[in-house]
Design a protein around this motif. Sequence first.
Motif, PDB file in Angstrom:
ATOM      1  N   LEU A 116       0.745  -1.288  -0.088  1.00 11.12           N
ATOM      2  CA  LEU A 116      -0.046  -0.186  -0.181  1.00 11.12           C
ATOM      3  C   LEU A 116       0.830   1.311   0.140  1.00 11.12           C
ATOM      4  O   LEU A 116       0.729   2.336  -0.587  1.00 11.12           O
ATOM      5  N   VAL A 117       1.908   1.398   0.718  1.00  9.32           N
ATOM      6  CA  VAL A 117       2.957   2.259   0.561  1.00  9.32           C
ATOM      7  C   VAL A 117       3.579   2.602  -0.646  1.00  9.32           C
ATOM      8  O   VAL A 117       3.481   3.740  -1.254  1.00  9.32           O
ATOM      9  N   ALA A 118       3.929   1.458  -1.099  1.00  8.37           N
ATOM     10  CA  ALA A 118       4.720   1.585  -2.409  1.00  8.37           C
ATOM     11  C   ALA A 118       3.655   2.194  -3.530  1.00  8.37           C
ATOM     12  O   ALA A 118       3.903   2.965  -4.423  1.00  8.37           O
ATOM     13  N   SER A 119       2.318   1.635  -3.380  1.00  8.87           N
ATOM     14  CA  SER A 119       1.151   2.246  -4.102  1.00  8.87           C
ATOM     15  C   SER A 119       0.803   3.490  -4.308  1.00  8.87           C
ATOM     16  O   SER A 119       1.025   4.326  -5.215  1.00  8.87           O
ATOM     17  N   LEU A 120       0.982   4.021  -2.864  1.00 10.06           N
ATOM     18  CA  LEU A 120       0.778   5.747  -2.816  1.00 10.06           C
ATOM     19  C   LEU A 120       2.177   6.520  -3.407  1.00 10.06           C
ATOM     20  O   LEU A 120       1.899   7.454  -3.756  1.00 10.06           O
ATOM     21  N   ASN A 121       3.273   5.756  -3.429  1.00  8.40           N
ATOM     22  CA  ASN A 121       4.441   6.628  -3.850  1.00  8.40           C
ATOM     23  C   ASN A 121       4.754   6.286  -5.404  1.00  8.40           C
ATOM     24  O   ASN A 121       4.840   7.187  -6.111  1.00  8.40           O
ATOM     25  N   VAL A 122       4.042   4.994  -6.138  1.00  9.32           N
ATOM     26  CA  VAL A 122       4.188   5.052  -7.334  1.00  9.32           C
ATOM     27  C   VAL A 122       3.005   5.388  -8.344  1.00  9.32           C
ATOM     28  O   VAL A 122       3.205   6.192  -9.172  1.00  9.32           O
ATOM     29  N   LEU A 123       1.919   5.397  -8.022  1.00 12.47           N
ATOM     30  CA  LEU A 123       0.597   5.294  -8.692  1.00 12.47           C
ATOM     31  C   LEU A 123       0.306   6.784  -9.221  1.00 12.47           C
ATOM     32  O   LEU A 123      -0.068   7.260 -10.168  1.00 12.47           O
ATOM     33  N   PRO A 124       0.429   7.807  -7.918  1.00 11.87           N
ATOM     34  CA  PRO A 124       0.290   9.050  -8.387  1.00 11.87           C
ATOM     35  C   PRO A 124       1.336   9.682  -9.340  1.00 11.87           C
ATOM     36  O   PRO A 124       1.023  10.482 -10.196  1.00 11.87           O
ATOM     37  N   ASN A 125       2.522   9.076  -9.405  1.00  8.25           N
ATOM     38  CA  ASN A 125       3.677   9.545 -10.298  1.00  8.25           C
ATOM     39  C   ASN A 125       3.245   9.144 -11.584  1.00  8.25           C
ATOM     40  O   ASN A 125       3.813   9.886 -12.747  1.00  8.25           O
ATOM     41  N   LEU A 126       2.350   7.988 -11.900  1.00 11.71           N
ATOM     42  CA  LEU A 126       1.983   7.549 -13.299  1.00 11.71           C
ATOM     43  C   LEU A 126       0.695   8.299 -13.803  1.00 11.71           C
ATOM     44  O   LEU A 126       0.474   8.118 -15.094  1.00 11.71           O
ATOM     45  N   ALA A 127      -0.027   9.077 -13.184  1.00  8.55           N
ATOM     46  CA  ALA A 127      -1.158   9.487 -13.374  1.00  8.55           C
ATOM     47  C   ALA A 127      -0.990  10.460 -14.725  1.00  8.55           C
ATOM     48  O   ALA A 127      -1.819  10.305 -15.493  1.00  8.55           O
ATOM     49  N   PRO A 128       0.005  11.326 -15.112  1.00  6.04           N
ATOM     50  CA  PRO A 128      -0.011  11.867 -16.445  1.00  6.04           C
ATOM     51  C   PRO A 128       0.334  11.106 -17.439  1.00  6.04           C
ATOM     52  O   PRO A 128       0.052  11.534 -18.557  1.00  6.04           O
ATOM     53  N   CYS A 129       0.651   9.770 -17.378  1.00  4.07           N
ATOM     54  CA  CYS A 129       1.075   9.087 -18.341  1.00  4.07           C
ATOM     55  C   CYS A 129      -0.210   8.150 -18.751  1.00  4.07           C
ATOM     56  O   CYS A 129      -0.012   7.433 -19.575  1.00  4.07           O
ATOM     57  N   THR A 130      -1.166   8.063 -18.018  1.00  6.33           N
ATOM     58  CA  THR A 130      -2.267   7.169 -18.137  1.00  6.33           C
ATOM     59  C   THR A 130      -3.459   7.537 -18.155  1.00  6.33           C
ATOM     60  O   THR A 130      -3.643   8.859 -18.148  1.00  6.33           O
ATOM     61  N   ALA A 131      -4.367   7.003 -18.742  1.00  2.00           N
ATOM     62  CA  ALA A 131      -6.013   7.465 -18.732  1.00  2.00           C
ATOM     63  C   ALA A 131      -6.755   6.145 -18.653  1.00  2.00           C
ATOM     64  O   ALA A 131      -6.555   5.155 -18.961  1.00  2.00           O
ATOM     65  N   ASN A 132      -8.101   6.569 -18.087  1.00  2.00           N
ATOM     66  CA  ASN A 132      -8.928   5.599 -17.547  1.00  2.00           C
ATOM     67  C   ASN A 132      -8.319   4.474 -16.874  1.00  2.00           C
ATOM     68  O   ASN A 132      -8.240   3.585 -17.328  1.00  2.00           O
TER      69      ASN A 132
END
Length: 240
Positions: free
Chosen positions: A210-226
């Motif tokens: 969960l901690v890794a998800s909070l660190n990694v996933l927000p940084n990917l937001a500009p590169c993804t959609a839907n």
Amino acid sequence: RHILNETCALFPAFPGPFLQLASGLCQGPAAAAACYSYLCSKPSLTVQYKPEVQGLRQEGSEAVLEVDMPWAKAPEVQGSYLPQGSHGKLMPLPAFARPKLDTEAAAADGDLDLAADEGPQSFLVAWDVAADQGIGPVLLLARAAHCLQALHAVHAGRQPVPQTEYWQDLRLILKLLAALLQADPLLAQPLLAVTIVYTNNQQMDWLDVLVASLNVLPNLAPCTANGVGGNGSMITSVTA
């Protein structure tokens, strides 16, 4: 129950149907506890193989491993390999995963060669495995950690993140985790007891994921959609 058993038989080779159904069944503490107990008692690990796979011997309706073989969905997790001599049950691919060749239509059109010449098909093997904390939670934790590693590697290379199976599997795993804890917060205790040993002898549990998800996933937001919105909301639900 029959549908649950049928989708579970495909897990984790095709995790989507089972994870979605399990998440939907978590309606109240008793249902969530029953769902987690079912996940822990799952007796097999279903893996998809190509027809040219080496080191696997078929004996009628059974398969036997002639060599140690890592689990491809989380090969870097220590202990995730299947040992030589493992026995499993052979199963065909589900209809939705088979090649989109309509042999009946081909035969009706007179193209009998095309209808008959599909060649060897991929197949599934349900291996008999066990884990102290229940095989299902361990498989989900290992797969979630692997998906996060793959998504982080893509981000570190500054590449666009496609809507791959990593996104889909991680999204569904986190959704089930959120559904379990929202329905019965007391399930946090057995969930946090589940651990895996990752690369460099690093031990990981659900809190680490969960901690890794909070660190990694927000940084990917500009590169993804839907997809990021769904992941973000699920992580928020889990950590709330």
